[in-house]
Design an enzyme around this catalytic site. Structure first.
Site, mmCIF file in Angstrom:
data_model
loop_
_atom_site.group_PDB
_atom_site.id
_atom_site.type_symbol
_atom_site.label_atom_id
_atom_site.label_comp_id
_atom_site.label_asym_id
_atom_site.label_seq_id
_atom_site.Cartn_x
_atom_site.Cartn_y
_atom_site.Cartn_z
ATOM 1 C CD GLU A 203 -2.701 1.413 2.469
ATOM 2 O OE1 GLU A 203 -3.161 0.365 2.952
ATOM 3 O OE2 GLU A 203 -3.007 2.546 2.869
ATOM 4 C CD GLU A 208 -4.696 7.546 5.106
ATOM 5 O OE1 GLU A 208 -3.554 7.122 4.891
ATOM 6 O OE2 GLU A 208 -5.504 6.953 5.839
HETATM 7 C C1 NAG Z 1 -8.193 2.527 5.412
HETATM 8 O O1 NAG Z 1 -8.316 3.048 4.106
HETATM 9 C C2 NAG Z 1 -7.419 4.076 3.809
HETATM 10 C C3 NAG Z 1 -7.783 4.626 2.447
HETATM 11 O O2 NAG Z 1 -9.092 5.148 2.464
HETATM 12 C C4 NAG Z 1 -6.018 3.518 3.824
HETATM 13 O O3 NAG Z 1 -5.088 4.522 3.539
HETATM 14 C C5 NAG Z 1 -5.747 2.929 5.203
HETATM 15 O O4 NAG Z 1 -4.497 2.300 5.185
HETATM 16 C C6 NAG Z 1 -6.813 1.941 5.598
HETATM 17 N N1 NAG Z 1 -6.577 1.588 6.985
HETATM 18 C C7 NAG Z 1 -6.693 0.374 7.417
HETATM 19 C C8 NAG Z 1 -6.397 0.209 8.893
HETATM 20 O O5 NAG Z 1 -7.042 -0.543 6.715
#
Ligand code: NAG
Length: 315
Positions: A203, A208
Site C-alpha cells: 500500500e 490521505e
Molecule cells: C483505510 O483506508 C485508507 C484509504 O481510504 C487507507 O489509507 C488505510 O491504510 C486503511 N486503513 C486500514 C487500517 O485498513
C-alpha cells in the site's frame, strides 16, 4: 546505515551489472566503498549526497539538490522529468472519458474501513473535474462488511482506475499525480492511494487526510512496518494542490517511492518487496474511522483533476 545501504545496493548491482553498466534512475552511482556503475541512466545525473552515497537524480536541474533525509527535503526543485520511452497510462483528461479509464466503487465493492458506503450517484464529473460527495444519513445503514465493520452513517463516492500499476523490469518507473481539493475537517477521510490487487500490503498513500490539515504519505511494507511522511498543506480543501509520487525499481525486490506536494519533494520511502506486485489506484472519500467522529452533519466534497499515470517502458 550508509554501510547497509551500500552493501544492499552492491548486491543488487551485481545482478544488474549483468545487463547494465549504468545505474538506474535513483540508483546509487558512487560513494566510499562503491564498486558499481558510476554513470547514470539517460536523463539522470550522478549527484553526491554525502561521502558514502551518490545517487542518479533525474532532470536537468539535478545538480541543485544535494541534501536529502528520509523524511523531508531540505531544498526544493527536485523534480524528475519524463524519461525516454515514457508512456501515458492515464492522461490528465481521463475524467472526461470516465468509462474508458475508471470504474465506480472500490475494486472489492462499496464498503471499507470507515462509516461511508459508496454509491455511484455520489460520483460526478464536470469540466474534467471529479467530485465525490459524502452525505450524512438520517438513520444508520447497517454495518460495513469490511473490517473493522463500523456502523454506516454516510453515503459517499469512490472510483478506481481500470489499469493496475506494477513496477517491474518492463516498467521500472511510474509517475502518479493529481490535483485535489481534499476536506480536512474531523471525520472526513479522503484518499488517493495504491493497494495490492492480490495481497495487502503493498500500500502507498499519495493523499490521505485524517481530519486535520496534515497529508499522510504512507508506505505499508507490512501492517506494522510503515513509513510515514506527514506534510501540512494549507488551504487543502479550498485550493488545488498537486500530490505526486515517483516510484522506481531499486533492485530485484524493492521499489523506492518519492513524494511531492506542489512539485516540492517531501521524502522517500523504501517500498521493500513491492517489485512485481500489482496495485489498484483508488480515489475515495471515506468518513470517520481514523479521521475521528462524529463527522460532519451535512455534505462534504472531495475533488480531483488532472490525474496522471505514466511509466517508463524498458522493453
Ligand atoms: C483505510 O483506508 C485508507 C484509504 O481510504 C487507507 O489509507 C488505510 O491504510 C486503511 N486503513 C486500514 C487500517 O485498513
Amino acid at each position: 546505515m550508509y554501510r547497509r545501504m551500500a552493501s544492499k545496493a552492491l548486491l543488487s548491482l551485481s545482478l544488474l551489472s549483468l545487463v547494465a553498466a549504468q545505474s538506474p534512475v535513483w540508483g546509487q552511482c558512487g560513494g566510499i566503498g562503491w564498486t558499481g556503475a558510476t554513470s547514470c541512466a539517460f536523463g539522470s545525473t550522478c549527484v553526491k549526497s554525502n561521502d558514502y552515497y551518490s545517487q542518479c537524480i533525474p532532470g536537468s536541474n539535478a545538480g541543485t539538490t544535494t541534501t536529502r533525509t528520509t523524511t523531508r527535503a531540505t531544498t526544493a526543485g527536485n523534480t524528475p522529468t519524463a524519461q525516454t520511452g515514457f508512456e501515458e497510462v492515464i492522461g490528465e483528461g481521463s475524467f472526461s472519458s470516465f468509462s474508458t479509464f475508471w470504474n465506480y466503487f472500490y475494486p472489492w465493492g462499496s464498503d471499507h474501513n470507515g462509516s461511508a458506503r459508496m454509491k455511484q450517484d455520489k460520483v460526478s464529473v464536470s469540466g474534467g473535474v471529479l467530485t465525490l460527495r459524502a452525505d450524512r444519513l438520517s438513520s444508520q445503514d447497517g454495518y460495513s462488511t469490511a473490517n473493522p465493520k463500523p456502523a454506516i452513517w454516510y453515503w459517499s463516492g469512490a472510483v478506481h482506475a481500470k489499469s493496475t500499476i506494477v513496477i517491474n523490469d518492463q516498467f521500472p518507473n511510474y509517475e502518479i499525480r493529481g490535483e485535489f481539493k481534499a476536506p480536512t475537517t474531523k471525520g472526513t477521510w479522503p484518499a488517493f492511494w495504491l493497494t495490492g490487487t492480490q495481497s495487502w500490503p503493498p500500500e502507498v498513500d499519495i493523499l490521505e487526510f485524517k481530519g486535520t490539515t496534515n497529508n499522510w504519505f504512507n508506505t505499508f511494507r507490512t501492517s506494522s512496518d510503515v513509513s510515514t511522511t506527514q506534510v501540512t498543506v494549507s488551504n487543502a480543501a479550498t485550493t488545488w494542490h498537486q500530490y505526486r509520487i515517483w516510484a522506481s525499481k531499486a533492485n530485484a525486490n524493492d521499489v523506492t517511492v518519492h513524494f511531492y506536494v506542489d512539485g516540492v519533494w517531501k521524502g522517500q520511502h523504501n517500498a521493500a518487496g513491492f517489485v512485481g506486485k500489482p496495485m489498484w489506484l483508488i480515489i475515495n472519500l471515506q468518513m470517520e474511522g481514523s479521521s475521528g467522529s462524529p463527522g460532519p452533519g451535512g455534505s462534504t466534497t472531495y475533488q480531483a483533476q488532472k490525474v496522471y499515470v505514466g511509466r517508463s517502458r524498458a522493453y
